[in-house]
Scaffold this motif. Structure first.
Motif, short mmCIF file in Angstrom:
data_model
loop_
_atom_site.label_atom_id
_atom_site.label_comp_id
_atom_site.label_asym_id
_atom_site.label_seq_id
_atom_site.Cartn_x
_atom_site.Cartn_y
_atom_site.Cartn_z
N VAL A 18 0.84 -1.18 0.00
CA VAL A 18 0.00 0.00 0.00
C VAL A 18 0.88 1.23 0.00
O VAL A 18 1.85 1.31 0.76
CB VAL A 18 -0.92 0.01 1.25
CG1 VAL A 18 -1.82 1.23 1.24
CG2 VAL A 18 -1.76 -1.27 1.31
N SER A 19 0.59 2.20 -0.85
CA SER A 19 1.39 3.41 -0.94
C SER A 19 1.33 4.18 0.37
O SER A 19 0.37 4.06 1.15
CB SER A 19 0.90 4.29 -2.09
OG SER A 19 -0.40 4.76 -1.82
N SER A 20 2.39 4.99 0.62
CA SER A 20 2.46 5.75 1.87
C SER A 20 1.29 6.72 2.01
O SER A 20 0.72 6.87 3.10
CB SER A 20 3.79 6.51 1.93
OG SER A 20 4.88 5.62 1.95
N SER A 21 0.92 7.38 0.92
CA SER A 21 -0.17 8.34 0.98
C SER A 21 -1.49 7.65 1.31
O SER A 21 -2.30 8.17 2.09
CB SER A 21 -0.29 9.09 -0.34
OG SER A 21 -0.53 8.19 -1.42
N ARG A 22 -1.70 6.47 0.73
CA ARG A 22 -2.93 5.74 1.02
C ARG A 22 -2.93 5.23 2.46
O ARG A 22 -3.96 5.21 3.14
CB ARG A 22 -3.08 4.57 0.06
CG ARG A 22 -4.42 3.84 0.20
CD ARG A 22 -4.58 2.77 -0.84
NE ARG A 22 -5.83 2.04 -0.66
CZ ARG A 22 -6.21 0.99 -1.39
NH1 ARG A 22 -5.41 0.56 -2.37
NH2 ARG A 22 -7.35 0.39 -1.17
N LYS A 23 -1.74 4.82 2.93
CA LYS A 23 -1.63 4.36 4.31
C LYS A 23 -1.98 5.48 5.29
O LYS A 23 -2.72 5.29 6.25
CB LYS A 23 -0.21 3.85 4.59
CG LYS A 23 -0.01 3.31 6.00
CD LYS A 23 1.44 3.07 6.32
CE LYS A 23 2.03 1.99 5.42
NZ LYS A 23 3.44 1.69 5.83
N THR B 224 -3.80 8.10 4.66
CA THR B 224 -5.24 8.38 4.54
C THR B 224 -6.07 7.39 5.34
O THR B 224 -7.03 7.76 6.02
CB THR B 224 -5.67 8.35 3.06
OG1 THR B 224 -4.89 9.29 2.32
CG2 THR B 224 -7.15 8.68 2.92
N GLN B 225 -5.68 6.13 5.29
CA GLN B 225 -6.41 5.09 6.04
C GLN B 225 -6.27 5.29 7.55
O GLN B 225 -7.23 5.16 8.30
CB GLN B 225 -5.90 3.71 5.63
CG GLN B 225 -6.28 3.31 4.21
CD GLN B 225 -5.66 1.98 3.79
OE1 GLN B 225 -4.69 1.52 4.39
NE2 GLN B 225 -6.22 1.37 2.75
#
Length: 252
Positions: free
Chosen positions: A3-8, A10-11
């Motif tokens: 999972v990309s850092s930005s998505r992580k 955001t989650q």
């Protein structure tokens, strides 16, 4: 699949926001703060109308309760971080999100997102009530001054909340954090200002007050709103860094 850092982020941010908005004690604190601030504003406005009609500023009267209002946001910040240590919820959090530094920093981001609109509404409600009661007797408010003041108040309350959350994360105990912060804001700081007048503007609460209070002519070395914001922001970042450093090293 990675999972990309930005998505992580955001989650994690979504999870932290969800925890805050579903915590009953958070809403109880906010509702209590709103009600108490409104009651105090009514009292201050009544006093202004009775004793100094025509001479009091609507903004000054509407924000006269700030000294007490900040206590609600101090409590909010402490509860946001210390509540996870009650009942061991912090272990579940760290099992789900082992990225400790990022998790705590994101928690502060989520707290800021929640605090900004609430702080604005509570502060604006006090000014609105003062305006409704004093519009025929007090000096009119310029719209630019009103906006700048409300933005400054919102920023001050938000940074105070985050600073309190950082200290709460460091101490990990609600009672200890409350004693330390409330003692500082309501006992230590007022006393120290009298003994260290040349340094008082660099205390977090005094510097923060420069974000929304118009400087008076008899004050010396008063910080501008931007300078006050910078000083309080530095204090806040310092405590966040310390909290994250200890959070990463010790056991839950």
């Amino acid at each position: 699949m990675s999972v990309s850092s930005s998505r992580k982020i955001t989650q994690i941010l979504g999870a932290e926001l969800d925890k805050l908005v579903t915590l009953p004690v958070i809403w109880l604190t906010l509702i209590s703060t709103f009600i108490i601030n409104l009651v105090l504003t009514i009292a201050f406005t009544s006093a202004a109308l009775q004793w100094a009609a025509g001479t009091q500023s609507i903004l000054k009267t509407g924000l006269a309760s700030m000294g007490y209002l900040q206590a609600g946001f101090i409590i909010l910040g402490i509860l946001a971080t210390c509540s996870e240590y009650t009942g061991g919820q912090i272990r579940t959090t760290l099992t789900t999100i082992p990225w400790r530094g990022g998790q705590l920093f994101t928690k502060h981001m989520a707290l800021a997102i929640m605090t900004i609109p609430v702080a604005f509404i509570i502060a604006a409600s006090g000014v609105l009530y003062a305006f409704m009661m004093m519009r025929d007797t007090a000096v009119a408010i310029e719209i630019d001054t009103l906006i700048k003041t409300l933005v400054g108040v919102t920023g001050y309350l938000t940074l105070t909340t985050i600073l309190s959350a950082a200290i709460g994360a460091f101490l990990r105990r609600t009672t200890s954090a409350l004693m330390v912060l409330l003692s500082y804001y309501f006992v230590v700081s007022p006393l120290v200002r009298d003994f260290l007048p040349s340094s008082k503007n660099y205390f977090p609460d005094t510097a923060g007050s420069s974000m929304y209070m118009l400087p008076s002519s008899d004050e010396i070395n008063v910080l501008t709103p931007m300078q006050g914001t910078g000083v309080l922001l530095l204090w806040t970042l310092l405590f966040i860094i310390v909290a994250i450093a200890f959070y990463r090293k010790r056991d839950a």
